[in-house]
Design an enzyme around this catalytic site. Structure first.
Site, PDB file in Angstrom:
ATOM      1  N   TYR A  81      10.184  30.530  19.413  1.00 23.49           N
ATOM      2  CA  TYR A  81       9.227  29.803  18.713  1.00 23.49           C
ATOM      3  C   TYR A  81       9.240  28.758  18.611  1.00 23.49           C
ATOM      4  CZ  TYR A  81      13.267  26.999  17.406  1.00 23.49           C
ATOM      5  OH  TYR A  81      14.492  25.577  16.680  1.00 23.49           O
ATOM      6  N   CYS A  82       7.500  28.419  18.914  1.00 24.28           N
ATOM      7  CA  CYS A  82       6.934  27.029  19.274  1.00 24.28           C
ATOM      8  C   CYS A  82       6.465  26.284  17.791  1.00 24.28           C
ATOM      9  CB  CYS A  82       5.937  27.356  20.095  1.00 24.28           C
ATOM     10  SG  CYS A  82       4.363  28.629  18.897  1.00 24.28           S
ATOM     11  N   TYR A  83       5.667  25.520  17.745  1.00 25.17           N
ATOM     12  CA  TYR A  83       5.102  24.565  16.830  1.00 25.17           C
ATOM     13  C   TYR A  83       4.639  25.447  15.708  1.00 25.17           C
ATOM     14  CZ  TYR A  83       5.550  20.082  20.176  1.00 25.17           C
ATOM     15  OH  TYR A  83       6.090  19.611  20.574  1.00 25.17           O
ATOM     16  N   TYR A 138       7.345  26.674  14.354  1.00 27.67           N
ATOM     17  CA  TYR A 138       9.095  26.144  13.578  1.00 27.67           C
ATOM     18  C   TYR A 138       8.457  25.449  11.910  1.00 27.67           C
ATOM     19  CZ  TYR A 138      13.660  22.827  12.709  1.00 27.67           C
ATOM     20  OH  TYR A 138      13.703  22.429  12.327  1.00 27.67           O
TER      21      TYR A 138
END
Length: 270
Positions: free
Chosen positions: A65-67, A94
């Site tokens: 996962y990232c932003y 996220y």
């Protein structure tokens, strides 16, 4: 054309990561990871990628996962290119995970008792249900967002005291503090900050309240946000900081001074 990995919504991801052997990889920057991350997550970046590829079996279940769900797709594709067969990433990043946790883990705020008649009257006049301080109208606007937009500090305080959810975000990803900055009302901003609103909330474009206030020349709001500890180094989705967006000289001097102080502290800690 199908992707060589699977994209999971937050609720599906919550079930997936409970399985044995899942490696959770967070590809946000170190500061964001240090501030908050999914339990058990490990940092992933361009430098550590090779280590994972060299050490992990190709059937290892991976969850990345990232932003906002963009960089995670790049890394997921890279793992798939190296013949990893059980790769997943998080739709919405996220930010989507935090929204999921607010819904599933943190119950919606409720008023401690009956809503006072004057507050109920105000809610009705603004188009909300009389008995719900967390109802929404167009653009997912909540009562506390509406009061903040009006620069009505007294009503904002009444709503906070009645259980208004300060974590709520409208359809653009903005919280009540953004609307208070639009009104440029220091008293309303102070009420929200003291109530625990997220000063550094980033909307769907990655913009913070400080970025907006600086870009709109809302000097009073910038002063209040800096007093509340707003992060001057955060970047938008377009890689701009509040200082890059500043619209007037007063805000320019304020932001430069704080940025200089923050960077000096970082250098001392390094």
């Amino acid at each position: 054309m199908s992707l060589p990995f699977r994209r999971l919504t937050a609720d599906a991801a919550a079930s997936f990561i409970k399985q044995d052997g899942v490696r959770i990889l967070d590809c946000r920057d170190p500061r964001a990871y240090a501030a908050a991350h999914i339990e058990g997550a490990e940092r992933l970046d361009d430098r550590s990628f090779g280590g994972y590829v060299g050490q992990l079996p190709r059937d290892t279940p991976l969850f990345i996962y990232c932003y906002h769900g963009n960089a995670s797709q790049t890394f997921a594709s890279m793992f798939a290119d190296f013949r990893f067969t059980n790769v997943h990433d998080l739709v919405g990043g996220y930010e989507a995970w935090e929204q999921y946790e607010r819904i599933m883990v943190k119950p919606a705020a409720k008023a401690a008792g009956p809503i006072p008649a004057d507050l109920a009257d105000w809610l009705e006049a603004q188009g909300f249900a009389r008995d719900d301080v967390n109802g929404t109208i167009e653009n997912k606007t909540t009562p506390v967002m509406r009061a903040a937009r009006l620069g009505d500090a007294a009503m904002t305080a009444a709503l906070v005291n009645a259980g208004a959810d300060l974590d709520a975000r409208n359809a653009d990803g903005n919280n009540a503090l953004w609307l208070a900055c639009f009104a440029n009302d220091p008293a309303t901003i102070e009420v929200l900050v003291e109530g625990g609103v997220d000063v550094d909330n980033q909307n769907d474009n990655g913009a913070t309240c400080l970025m907006y206030a600086a870009s709109a020349g809302k000097t009073e709001a910038v002063v209040q946000l800096l007093k509340a500890g707003a992060d001057v180094l955060l970047k938008s989705a377009d890689d701009y900081t509040a200082l890059d967006m500043v619209a007037n000289e007063e805000c320019l001097h304020l932001l430069r001074a704080v940025e200089k102080a923050v960077k000096a502290e970082q250098q001392k800690a390094a």
